[in-house]
Scaffold this motif. Structure first.
Motif, PDB file in Angstrom:
ATOM      1  N   GLN A 225     -14.272  21.526 -28.089  1.00 32.27           N
ATOM      2  CA  GLN A 225     -13.317  22.507 -28.600  1.00 32.27           C
ATOM      3  C   GLN A 225     -13.998  23.834 -28.944  1.00 32.27           C
ATOM      4  O   GLN A 225     -13.445  24.914 -28.704  1.00 32.27           O
ATOM      5  N   VAL A 226     -15.209  23.731 -29.511  1.00 31.05           N
ATOM      6  CA  VAL A 226     -15.953  24.959 -29.840  1.00 31.05           C
ATOM      7  C   VAL A 226     -16.300  25.715 -28.568  1.00 31.05           C
ATOM      8  O   VAL A 226     -16.134  26.938 -28.484  1.00 31.05           O
ATOM      9  N   ARG A 227     -16.771  24.992 -27.554  1.00 31.26           N
ATOM     10  CA  ARG A 227     -17.137  25.661 -26.294  1.00 31.26           C
ATOM     11  C   ARG A 227     -15.918  26.280 -25.621  1.00 31.26           C
ATOM     12  O   ARG A 227     -16.024  27.334 -24.982  1.00 31.26           O
ATOM     13  N   ALA A 228     -14.766  25.644 -25.762  1.00 31.85           N
ATOM     14  CA  ALA A 228     -13.550  26.154 -25.132  1.00 31.85           C
ATOM     15  C   ALA A 228     -13.125  27.504 -25.724  1.00 31.85           C
ATOM     16  O   ALA A 228     -12.441  28.288 -25.055  1.00 31.85           O
ATOM     17  N   LEU A 229     -13.554  27.794 -26.958  1.00 31.77           N
ATOM     18  CA  LEU A 229     -13.236  29.089 -27.565  1.00 31.77           C
ATOM     19  C   LEU A 229     -13.954  30.235 -26.871  1.00 31.77           C
ATOM     20  O   LEU A 229     -13.489  31.379 -26.899  1.00 31.77           O
ATOM     21  N   ALA A 230     -15.107  29.937 -26.243  1.00 28.60           N
ATOM     22  CA  ALA A 230     -15.891  30.940 -25.505  1.00 28.60           C
ATOM     23  C   ALA A 230     -16.164  32.193 -26.338  1.00 28.60           C
ATOM     24  O   ALA A 230     -15.989  33.326 -25.876  1.00 28.60           O
ATOM     25  N   ILE A 231     -16.586  31.976 -27.573  1.00 32.02           N
ATOM     26  CA  ILE A 231     -16.895  33.093 -28.466  1.00 32.02           C
ATOM     27  C   ILE A 231     -18.347  33.513 -28.256  1.00 32.02           C
ATOM     28  O   ILE A 231     -19.258  32.686 -28.404  1.00 32.02           O
ATOM     29  N   GLU A 232     -18.554  34.780 -27.918  1.00 25.72           N
ATOM     30  CA  GLU A 232     -19.912  35.268 -27.715  1.00 25.72           C
ATOM     31  C   GLU A 232     -20.700  35.147 -29.023  1.00 25.72           C
ATOM     32  O   GLU A 232     -20.235  35.541 -30.085  1.00 25.72           O
ATOM     33  N   GLY A 233     -21.893  34.573 -28.917  1.00 24.79           N
ATOM     34  CA  GLY A 233     -22.736  34.403 -30.099  1.00 24.79           C
ATOM     35  C   GLY A 233     -22.617  33.039 -30.745  1.00 24.79           C
ATOM     36  O   GLY A 233     -23.386  32.721 -31.656  1.00 24.79           O
ATOM     37  N   VAL A 234     -21.662  32.213 -30.311  1.00 24.87           N
ATOM     38  CA  VAL A 234     -21.513  30.851 -30.831  1.00 24.87           C
ATOM     39  C   VAL A 234     -21.926  29.858 -29.744  1.00 24.87           C
ATOM     40  O   VAL A 234     -21.420  29.923 -28.617  1.00 24.87           O
ATOM     41  N   ASP A 235     -22.849  28.963 -30.075  1.00 25.38           N
ATOM     42  CA  ASP A 235     -23.371  28.003 -29.094  1.00 25.38           C
ATOM     43  C   ASP A 235     -23.304  26.585 -29.653  1.00 25.38           C
ATOM     44  O   ASP A 235     -23.242  26.373 -30.865  1.00 25.38           O
ATOM     45  N   THR A 236     -23.329  25.621 -28.736  1.00 20.58           N
ATOM     46  CA  THR A 236     -23.482  24.212 -29.121  1.00 20.58           C
ATOM     47  C   THR A 236     -24.698  23.659 -28.405  1.00 20.58           C
ATOM     48  O   THR A 236     -24.949  24.008 -27.241  1.00 20.58           O
TER      49      THR A 236
END
Length: 552
Positions: A125-136
């Motif tokens: 779900q976090v990756r699906a947000l595709a927010i620049e600067g946020v990684d898993t």
């Protein structure tokens, strides 16, 4: 300008260029070597990829511990354009306070950990947000599908994947595996990752198959919970062992602990009581005194004794648990009726040196060697430290400390025709069966048989454990009630007791040895037959039926 002059000038230019290049190269490899290397390394970030731990199963393949895919969620606050919006979106997925996430996303650093070991679904779900600067980043986390079943025994592992207690700790080398290495290369400014390379693959840990039977373990925990709550006990312990092999089929604790929520349980509830709880065994220790006397031909099962109401040993007067007059009793009667006076008289025939030798042969005073860290060894006095009264109190289970597992292993010697097997919890590693020793003979098969026959009388009329009798099965058992010494005190304290029972079934061909120990029952009842007997009866009967052991 002549052709020759032009060639000379060109040669000088070439020499000059090469000279400058050589000087620059020399400068780069000497004067500026370290600064350049440091600048290059600024963009290189080696990351350790934890290897998934091997799974732990019971003897039938029921999964007790397993590693599942997880992720760490990180962020580069310098790249976050909408901190408030990002915090709101992540809070809904990670189930964390929005304010806490916002604080991390605005701290101005180049790297923060937002959450650790989130589920694979949350990571997606976090990756699906595709927010620049946020990684898993891929990780594994430990899960215990059976929750409370065998939790203290199986143990726990930390967020770094290292085993912290129980089997998780003692078999760390096998379960851990080998971590992998991943190289991250960041672009100018050290912000964006422009290159990823796996430099070393992870090697998963080995699987471990225990001797524990999850169904017997669960039943044992149910019976302990009933006994503990009914009698207001501080704690309770149960062990079920296969005497012919030393395999432990159950080692249970009460109160329970949820292995997936360890922090909610007090530290005292997390220990493996079977190997780390030491206590005075009381009358459950008397059979070892009698067995030594049988082996030394000092008594037979039918040797007759005249037993006074009490006996004086040095400066101590030893009485029975219930007042009586002078009686005549055999060795078998002494054991089945749990006579303190009679047991002391038998011990006096042995003498302190031979008594000490025999109880050590049964494994007391040393760790059993079971596959758990920091196993307690109990406590036995050296013969040189005996007082005049020691031969009066030690043979009846006062003045020494044992663990529940030591006691069960000792009784298993009687059940296994005199051969002692070291207890074991591990059946195999990565599909390879663990080697087993043939065991060690402690007493003759005749003595073992005589002990079983005498212990069987405890469940018959006149015995101390008639409530432990099971219809259709012959049970050989012994109860014990031991007064405790309060912490920081050297005297026995009224109202503090440990009630216990240990037994085997069927008595003539034992398939299991079962022990129940109830520590500090706070209600009116405290005798072993009362507080531990019902749980023993229920667990033994259920286990015999479950294992398909036919009635007599």
């Amino acid at each position: 300008m002549t052709q020759e002059r032009r060639l000379r000038i060109l040669g000088l230019v070439v020499l000059l260029v090469f000279g400058v290049a050589w000087l620059r190269a020399a400068q780069l490899t000497t004067v500026e070597a370290q600064p350049l290397k440091a600048k290059l390394d600024e963009g290189r970030q080696p990351v350790t990829i934890a290897a998934p731990r091997g799974q732990i199963t019971d003897r039938n393949g029921i999964v007790l511990a397993i590693s599942e895919s997880a992720a760490d969620v990180t962020a580069n606050p310098r790249l976050i354009k909408d901190a408030a919006g990002t915090a709101a979106k992540l809070a809904a997925i990670l189930e964390l306070p929005e304010a806490d996430l916002y604080k991390k996303l605005t701290d101005g650093s180049g790297y923060v950990i937002l959450d650790r070991l989130v589920s694979e679904a949350q990571g997606r779900q976090v990756r699906a947000l595709a927010i620049e600067g946020v990684d898993t980043w891929p990780r594994t986390r430990r899960q215990y599908p059976q929750a409370t079943v065998g939790s203290q025994l199986i143990g726990f592992s930390g967020v770094d994947g290292q085993g912290l207690s129980g089997i998780e700790q003692s078999l760390e080398t096998a379960l851990r595996g080998k971590d992998g290495k991943r190289l991250l290369v960041r672009g100018r400014g050290g912000e964006k990752v422009v290159y990823i390379k796996d430099e070393k693959q992870t090697v998963p840990g080995k699987s471990v198959k225990l001797t524990i039977d999850a169904r017997i373990q669960a039943r044992a925990e149910e019976e302990l919970a009933t006994a503990g709550q009914r009698f207001g006990a501080k704690s309770a312990t149960a062990i079920v062992m296969q005497p012919s092999t030393g395999k432990v089929l159950a080692m249970a604790n009460w109160p329970k602990v949820d292995a997936n929520d360890v922090e909610s349980a007090p530290g005292s509830a997390r220990i493996v009581q079977g190997t780390n709880f030491t206590y005075e065994p009381g009358s459950t220790f008397k059979p070892f005194t009698v067995a030594g006397a049988l082996e030394e031909n000092e008594v037979t099962p039918v040797t007759s004794f005249t037993l006074p109401p009490q006996i004086q040993v040095a400066d101590r007067v030893i009485k029975e648990s219930h007042a009586r007059g002078t009686i005549t009793a055999t060795t078998g009667d002494i054991l089945s009726q749990s006579s303190n006076v009679g047991t002391v008289m038998i011990a006096q025939r042995l003498g302190k040196t031979r008594f000490d030798q025999w109880i050590r042969k049964f494994g007391f005073g040393r760790p059993t060697g079971v596959e758990l860290e920091r196993e307690e060894r109990g406590k036995l006095l050296d013969v040189s430290d005996y007082s005049g009264a020691s031969i009066g109190n030690l043979p009846i289970g006062q003045g020494e400390l044992v663990t529940p597992l030591q006691l069960v292993a000792g009784y298993s010697t009687f059940a296994n025709d005199g051969i002692y097997h070291e207890p074991t919890l591990v059946d195999g590693v990565n599909g390879q069966t663990q080697p087993r020793s043939k065991g060690q003979r402690v007493v003759s098969s005749r003595t073992a048989s005589e002990m079983r026959a005498m212990l069987q009388k405890t469940t018959e009329v006149g015995g101390t454990a008639t409530g432990a009798a099971i219809k259709g099965y012959e049970i050989a058992s012994k109860t014990g009630t031991a007064q405790k010494v309060a912490p920081g005190d050297n005297e026995y304290t009224q109202g503090l007791y440990t009630g216990s029972i240990v037994g085997m079934a069927p008595a003539d061909r034992p398939k299991i040895v079962v022990a129940i120990i109830v520590d500090e029952p706070s209600k009116e009842a405290y005798y072993g037959a009362e507080v531990a007997g019902p749980a023993f009866k229920n667990l033994t009967r259920w286990t015999l039926n479950y294992l398909g052991v036919a009635p007599n």
